[in-house]
Design a protein around this motif. Structure first.
Motif, PDB file in Angstrom:
ATOM      1  N   UNK A  62       0.820  -1.213   0.000  1.00  0.00           N
ATOM      2  CA  UNK A  62       0.000   0.000   0.000  1.00  0.00           C
ATOM      3  C   UNK A  62       0.857   1.267   0.000  1.00  0.00           C
ATOM      4  N   UNK A  63       0.489   2.204  -0.854  1.00  0.00           N
ATOM      5  CA  UNK A  63       1.230   3.456  -0.956  1.00  0.00           C
ATOM      6  C   UNK A  63       0.297   4.621  -0.662  1.00  0.00           C
ATOM      7  N   UNK A  64       0.741   5.489   0.233  1.00  0.00           N
ATOM      8  CA  UNK A  64       0.042   6.743   0.471  1.00  0.00           C
ATOM      9  C   UNK A  64       0.811   7.812  -0.309  1.00  0.00           C
ATOM     10  N   UNK A  65       0.145   8.370  -1.295  1.00  0.00           N
ATOM     11  CA  UNK A  65       0.785   9.301  -2.223  1.00  0.00           C
ATOM     12  C   UNK A  65       0.274  10.709  -1.884  1.00  0.00           C
ATOM     13  N   UNK A  66       1.148  11.504  -1.262  1.00  0.00           N
ATOM     14  CA  UNK A  66       0.746  12.838  -0.803  1.00  0.00           C
ATOM     15  C   UNK A  66       1.096  13.859  -1.877  1.00  0.00           C
ATOM     16  N   UNK A  67       0.090  14.323  -2.583  1.00  0.00           N
ATOM     17  CA  UNK A  67       0.326  15.324  -3.634  1.00  0.00           C
ATOM     18  C   UNK A  67      -0.053  16.683  -3.059  1.00  0.00           C
ATOM     19  N   UNK A  68       0.773  17.682  -3.325  1.00  0.00           N
ATOM     20  CA  UNK A  68       0.547  18.962  -2.649  1.00  0.00           C
ATOM     21  C   UNK A  68      -0.315  19.907  -3.493  1.00  0.00           C
ATOM     22  N   UNK A  69      -1.409  20.354  -2.889  1.00  0.00           N
ATOM     23  CA  UNK A  69      -2.363  21.201  -3.635  1.00  0.00           C
ATOM     24  C   UNK A  69      -1.762  22.545  -4.034  1.00  0.00           C
ATOM     25  N   UNK A  70      -0.845  23.030  -3.225  1.00  0.00           N
ATOM     26  CA  UNK A  70      -0.227  24.318  -3.529  1.00  0.00           C
ATOM     27  C   UNK A  70       0.613  24.221  -4.800  1.00  0.00           C
ATOM     28  N   UNK A  71       1.113  23.031  -5.058  1.00  0.00           N
ATOM     29  CA  UNK A  71       1.962  22.840  -6.237  1.00  0.00           C
ATOM     30  C   UNK A  71       1.155  22.542  -7.502  1.00  0.00           C
ATOM     31  N   UNK A  72      -0.119  22.211  -7.332  1.00  0.00           N
ATOM     32  CA  UNK A  72      -0.957  21.796  -8.466  1.00  0.00           C
ATOM     33  C   UNK A  72      -0.788  22.710  -9.689  1.00  0.00           C
ATOM     34  N   UNK A  73      -0.935  24.009  -9.445  1.00  0.00           N
ATOM     35  CA  UNK A  73      -0.925  24.959 -10.564  1.00  0.00           C
ATOM     36  C   UNK A  73       0.369  25.780 -10.611  1.00  0.00           C
ATOM     37  N   UNK A  74       1.027  25.901  -9.450  1.00  0.00           N
ATOM     38  CA  UNK A  74       2.213  26.749  -9.373  1.00  0.00           C
ATOM     39  C   UNK A  74       3.417  26.159 -10.086  1.00  0.00           C
ATOM     40  N   UNK A  75       3.436  24.825 -10.095  1.00  0.00           N
ATOM     41  CA  UNK A  75       4.655  24.173 -10.548  1.00  0.00           C
ATOM     42  C   UNK A  75       4.487  23.691 -11.984  1.00  0.00           C
ATOM     43  N   UNK A  76       5.451  24.060 -12.827  1.00  0.00           N
ATOM     44  CA  UNK A  76       5.359  23.661 -14.239  1.00  0.00           C
ATOM     45  C   UNK A  76       6.685  23.081 -14.700  1.00  0.00           C
ATOM     46  N   UNK A  77       6.574  22.157 -15.654  1.00  0.00           N
ATOM     47  CA  UNK A  77       7.774  21.625 -16.302  1.00  0.00           C
ATOM     48  C   UNK A  77       7.563  21.699 -17.800  1.00  0.00           C
ATOM     49  N   UNK A  78       8.636  21.587 -18.553  1.00  0.00           N
ATOM     50  CA  UNK A  78       8.510  21.669 -20.006  1.00  0.00           C
ATOM     51  C   UNK A  78       7.882  20.404 -20.583  1.00  0.00           C
ATOM     52  N   UNK A  79       8.286  19.284 -20.032  1.00  0.00           N
ATOM     53  CA  UNK A  79       7.837  18.009 -20.586  1.00  0.00           C
ATOM     54  C   UNK A  79       7.634  16.991 -19.473  1.00  0.00           C
ATOM     55  N   UNK A  80       6.918  15.951 -19.807  1.00  0.00           N
ATOM     56  CA  UNK A  80       6.890  14.815 -18.899  1.00  0.00           C
ATOM     57  C   UNK A  80       8.241  14.127 -18.986  1.00  0.00           C
ATOM     58  N   UNK A  81       8.714  13.578 -17.867  1.00  0.00           N
ATOM     59  CA  UNK A  81      10.065  13.006 -17.869  1.00  0.00           C
ATOM     60  C   UNK A  81      10.131  11.668 -18.592  1.00  0.00           C
ATOM     61  N   UNK A  82      11.272  11.393 -19.140  1.00  0.00           N
ATOM     62  CA  UNK A  82      11.525  10.070 -19.717  1.00  0.00           C
ATOM     63  C   UNK A  82      12.225   9.162 -18.716  1.00  0.00           C
ATOM     64  N   UNK A  83      13.016   9.765 -17.838  1.00  0.00           N
ATOM     65  CA  UNK A  83      13.747   8.968 -16.849  1.00  0.00           C
ATOM     66  C   UNK A  83      13.051   9.091 -15.506  1.00  0.00           C
ATOM     67  N   UNK A  84      13.435   8.205 -14.646  1.00  0.00           N
ATOM     68  CA  UNK A  84      12.914   8.281 -13.295  1.00  0.00           C
ATOM     69  C   UNK A  84      14.002   7.944 -12.303  1.00  0.00           C
ATOM     70  N   UNK A  85      13.866   8.537 -11.120  1.00  0.00           N
ATOM     71  CA  UNK A  85      14.753   8.185 -10.014  1.00  0.00           C
ATOM     72  C   UNK A  85      14.117   7.038  -9.262  1.00  0.00           C
ATOM     73  N   UNK A  86      14.926   6.206  -8.665  1.00  0.00           N
ATOM     74  CA  UNK A  86      14.385   5.073  -7.908  1.00  0.00           C
ATOM     75  C   UNK A  86      13.566   5.575  -6.724  1.00  0.00           C
ATOM     76  N   UNK A  87      12.493   4.882  -6.445  1.00  0.00           N
ATOM     77  CA  UNK A  87      11.684   5.190  -5.261  1.00  0.00           C
ATOM     78  C   UNK A  87      12.529   4.950  -4.015  1.00  0.00           C
ATOM     79  N   UNK A  88      12.366   5.820  -3.043  1.00  0.00           N
ATOM     80  CA  UNK A  88      13.078   5.619  -1.782  1.00  0.00           C
ATOM     81  C   UNK A  88      14.420   6.318  -1.738  1.00  0.00           C
ATOM     82  N   UNK A  89      14.799   6.949  -2.856  1.00  0.00           N
ATOM     83  CA  UNK A  89      16.068   7.683  -2.874  1.00  0.00           C
ATOM     84  C   UNK A  89      15.783   9.180  -2.798  1.00  0.00           C
ATOM     85  N   UNK A  90      16.495   9.850  -1.906  1.00  0.00           N
ATOM     86  CA  UNK A  90      16.376  11.301  -1.816  1.00  0.00           C
ATOM     87  C   UNK A  90      17.240  11.940  -2.906  1.00  0.00           C
TER      88      UNK A  90
END
Lengths: 322, 394
Positions: free
Chosen positions: A164-192
């Motif tokens: 089970x995963x609790x995924x905390x998405x921040x409402x303040x970031x919903x509209x404020x945060x923008x990126x150019x593209x969706x990512x192709x790479x990903x960082x491993x889960x659990x790594x800071x």
């Protein structure tokens, strides 16, 4: 093209629904033409008929139903309308989903999305950050994405994880945060991630507070200090190694979180660094959290209750003087 | 005149004859809830519990024709016998200090419980609660797994990580209850939705609850969402007249719990839980109707719990008055008498069944007792299955 944090969450869900027949979305107002209180599922019900389902206002039963479906091989995503309302579902999340693998050897692959954190005028019951509470209990992964890229890749990871995963998405970031593209790479889960390199002080943060911490670091850079900022990404598991490595470079630690101060993620970060890396510290570690009151309605009160870049900078300066 | 939901003249075996011919049209014999009940005492403060929700069958007049016996009556009786024998042994081991934690038995509730398990098939989902040994056994739980769980055996389904009635085998369709009442209702709903989504046919889910558990928010949310999702679910609620020590009049104020069926969009029945024939008729019919695609089914059975909440409880709060109520009859004694009256088995056969039950119980306990128990040093202290995401806390 640019894509917001919220759109990334929607796109991740569209991809999941497209790629994996086991995925369905279950929550209040997520279906129909409405697409959720924040529109995180907009258009998905039409594109994926029968797989984006409105539910009654029954948080407990929403998660219970997801657990039952997960035991039968599905990969449900439950959308809480606000993180605050997941308190109604605590029993199902903590006591049912969180204990199931330990008790029966059968994991429960559910993802519970929590629209978290404060926004102006939202008041005590539409503003909470509950990651510390969920992280306290065994059996759960707790994600707190701070970037558009992480919002996208970590939601896809969340559904792939058997637990089970609790995924905390921040409402303040919903509209404020923008990126150019969706990512192709990903960082491993659990790594800071080291969000900013520095040598004088480590700020450990996550979710919306990452951006307040980065602003504070920029401010202090003008005074000649270089602050390193660590984005935890997941608060459970907590990547202690990356935090310790950073503190080894800087000798100073400030932990920043938006949740209430008693216990919690910032306390955990300080406890781990103090017990495992005491010799690395040149000064007593410090932390910044929201105040120990319910979250206020009026913007003047709210902006004081919530840790701000200004408050973080003040605390950082104190630490740098020690 | 009796007010059985199963029909005015219903008694032992009455519905056995007609159950296979149940039609869903105007001739159906089971009362669907919502009929106004007159002369019903909401509560009697001088008694301390609500009047029984139904009158238990009085002995029939000799002149009445005898209805055929339910085809599963003897099988069900033997599960009850096995359960009672097992749980008596369990209670005695508890008193002897040989069981850690609690022991929770279903004495008085076995007839309802066995009827919950006996009609289920492979592919069905069963979410039992604490007094459902008879139903769990009838649906296929090996008795040795019960003993293993009470002993905390490493070999058992819960491997010493959870005990007593908190056990299950989800891969076999028996869900592992948590203690929080009502929580399993929606879990069954989700499992049924997944089965439907996969295109499986002819499956149902059955979960049990008590009149105590019916008062939780989770129970309400679960039943409501079951009806919204129109899943083939049967909820069997047993009113044993006490939530631990609290009598009915401090548990709920509605006239009759079965009336909630209409509120949720379920079909509802009530039954006398001391009468095995009626349990088989009514629950069997509810299962059949759920399988046939009817709305979710609510069955409310009335009994008296003939033991404490757990074996640590002397149930001194059970009043003398309530012990005299018709619903306080022991279902096993009643079934035993019925078998003798109808000459379904002779004394020798009954004795042989008892001996076989005792032997099976003995085997289960002695096998489980020989098995290793877990140790703190050897335990795999990991609460998630994704090993590379375990939090490395010191």
């Amino acid at each position: 093209m640019s894509i917001t944090y919220l759109e990334a969450i929607r796109e991740a869900q569209a991809k999941l629904l497209r790629d994996d027949k086991r995925v369905f979305i279950y929550g209040q107002d997520v279906g129909g033409s409405f697409g959720g209180a924040f529109k995180a599922t907009k258009g998905l019900a039409k594109e994926f008929p029968g797989r984006v389902l409105n539910t009654p206002i029954s948080e407990d039963a929403m998660v219970g139903t997801a657990i039952g479906a997960a035991l039968e091989g599905m990969r449900p995503i439950v959308e809480m309308q606000f993180a605050d309302f997941s308190s109604i579902a605590l029993n199902q999340i903590l006591n049912n989903a969180g204990t199931h693998y330990w008790r029966t050897n059968i994991p429960v692959p559910i993802t519970v999305r929590l629209p978290s954190g404060g926004t102006k005028g939202s008041g005590p019951f539409h503003s909470q950050s509950m990651e510390s509470l969920y992280a306290h209990y065994p059996g759960l992964i707790v994600m707190t994405p701070a970037t558009v890229e992480d919002a996208y890749t970590m939601l896809i990871d969340a559904v792939a994880i058997d637990d089970p995963v609790v995924y905390c998405e921040h409402k303040y970031l919903y509209y404020h945060l923008k990126a150019d593209n969706l990512p192709n790479d990903r960082m491993a889960v659990g790594k800071a991630r080291i969000a900013r390199t520095g040598r004088d002080l480590t700020i450990v943060s996550y979710s919306a507070m990452l951006h307040e911490s980065l602003s504070a670091a920029e401010e202090i850079a003008k005074e000649g200090f270089e602050i390193e900022v660590v984005d935890l990404r997941t608060v459970k598991p907590l990547d202690t190694a990356t935090v310790l490595a950073s503190v080894a470079r800087t000798g100073r630690l400030l932990a920043v979180g938006e949740s209430f101060p008693w216990g919690g993620v910032t306390a955990e970060v300080i406890a781990r660094v103090s017990t495992e890396g005491f010799h690395l510290l040149d000064a007593a570690p410090a932390r910044v959290n929201a105040k120990d009151t319910p979250i206020p309605y009026h913007p003047n009160l709210w902006s004081t209750h919530r840790p701000s870049a200004k408050l973080i900078a003040t605390k950082a300066r104190q630490l740098l003087r020690e | 005149m009796l007010t059985f939901v199963a029909g005015k003249a219903a008694g032992d075996g009455r519905l056995a004859a007609c159950a296979p011919q149940i039609s869903f049209g105007a001739t159906r014999r089971l009362r669907i809830t919502g009929v106004k009940r007159e002369n019903f005492l909401r509560s009697r403060p001088d008694v301390g519990y609500n009047r029984p929700m139904l009158q238990t069958a009085r002995p029939k007049k000799k002149s009445q024709p005898k209805a055929p016996v339910h085809e599963k009556y003897i099988e069900a009786f033997r599960w009850i016998l096995l359960t009672r024998t097992f749980e008596e042994k369990l209670a005695s081991m508890y008193r002897g200090g040989r069981i850690t934690g609690g022991v929770y038995v279903g004495k008085g509730q076995e007839a309802v419980s066995v009827a919950c398990g006996i009609f289920l098939q492979k592919g069905d989902i069963f979410a039992p609660l604490i007094r459902d040994q008879a139903g769990r056994s009838a649906f296929g739980e090996p008795l040795v797994d019960v003993a293993r769980t009470y002993f905390g055996s490493r070999t058992g389904p819960m491997r010493g990580r959870d005990g007593n009635i908190h056990r299950g085998s989800p891969r076999d369709g028996q869900l592992a209850m948590i203690s929080h009442l009502g929580a399993m209702v929606s879990v069954v709903v989700g499992s049924l939705m997944a089965k439907r989504g996969r295109g499986e046919k002819n499956f149902i889910g059955l979960t049990t609850i008590g009149e105590g558990g019916m008062q939780t928010g989770a129970s309400h949310e679960g039943m409501n969402i079951a009806a919204v999702e129109h899943v083939p679910l049967v909820v069997v609620a047993t009113n044993n007249h006490y939530a631990y020590s609290t009598p009915n009049d401090r548990e709920f104020a509605c006239a009759n719990l079965v009336d909630r069926a209409r509120g949720y969009g379920f079909e509802g029945y009530e039954l006398d839980g001391t009468d095995l024939a009626q349990c088989l008729d009514v629950i069997g019919t509810a299962v059949k109707r759920a399988r046939a695609g009817r709305p979710p089914q609510l069955v409310v059975a009335s009994i008296l719990r003939l033991a404490g909440h757990g074996e640590h409880d002397d149930f001194s709060y059970v009043t003398d008055d309530i012990r005299k109520e018709p619903f306080a009859i022991d279902c096993l004694q009643r079934a035993d008498a019925f078998i003798k009256e109808r000459e379904l088995a002779d004394a020798g056969t009954l004795q042989r069944w008892r001996e076989e039950a005792a032997e099976e119980v003995e085997n289960a306990f002695s096998a489980a007792q020989k098995e290793p128990v877990p140790t703190g040093e050897e335990e795999d202290w990991c609460a998630i299955s994704t090993r590379d995401l375990v939090d490395a806390i010191e």
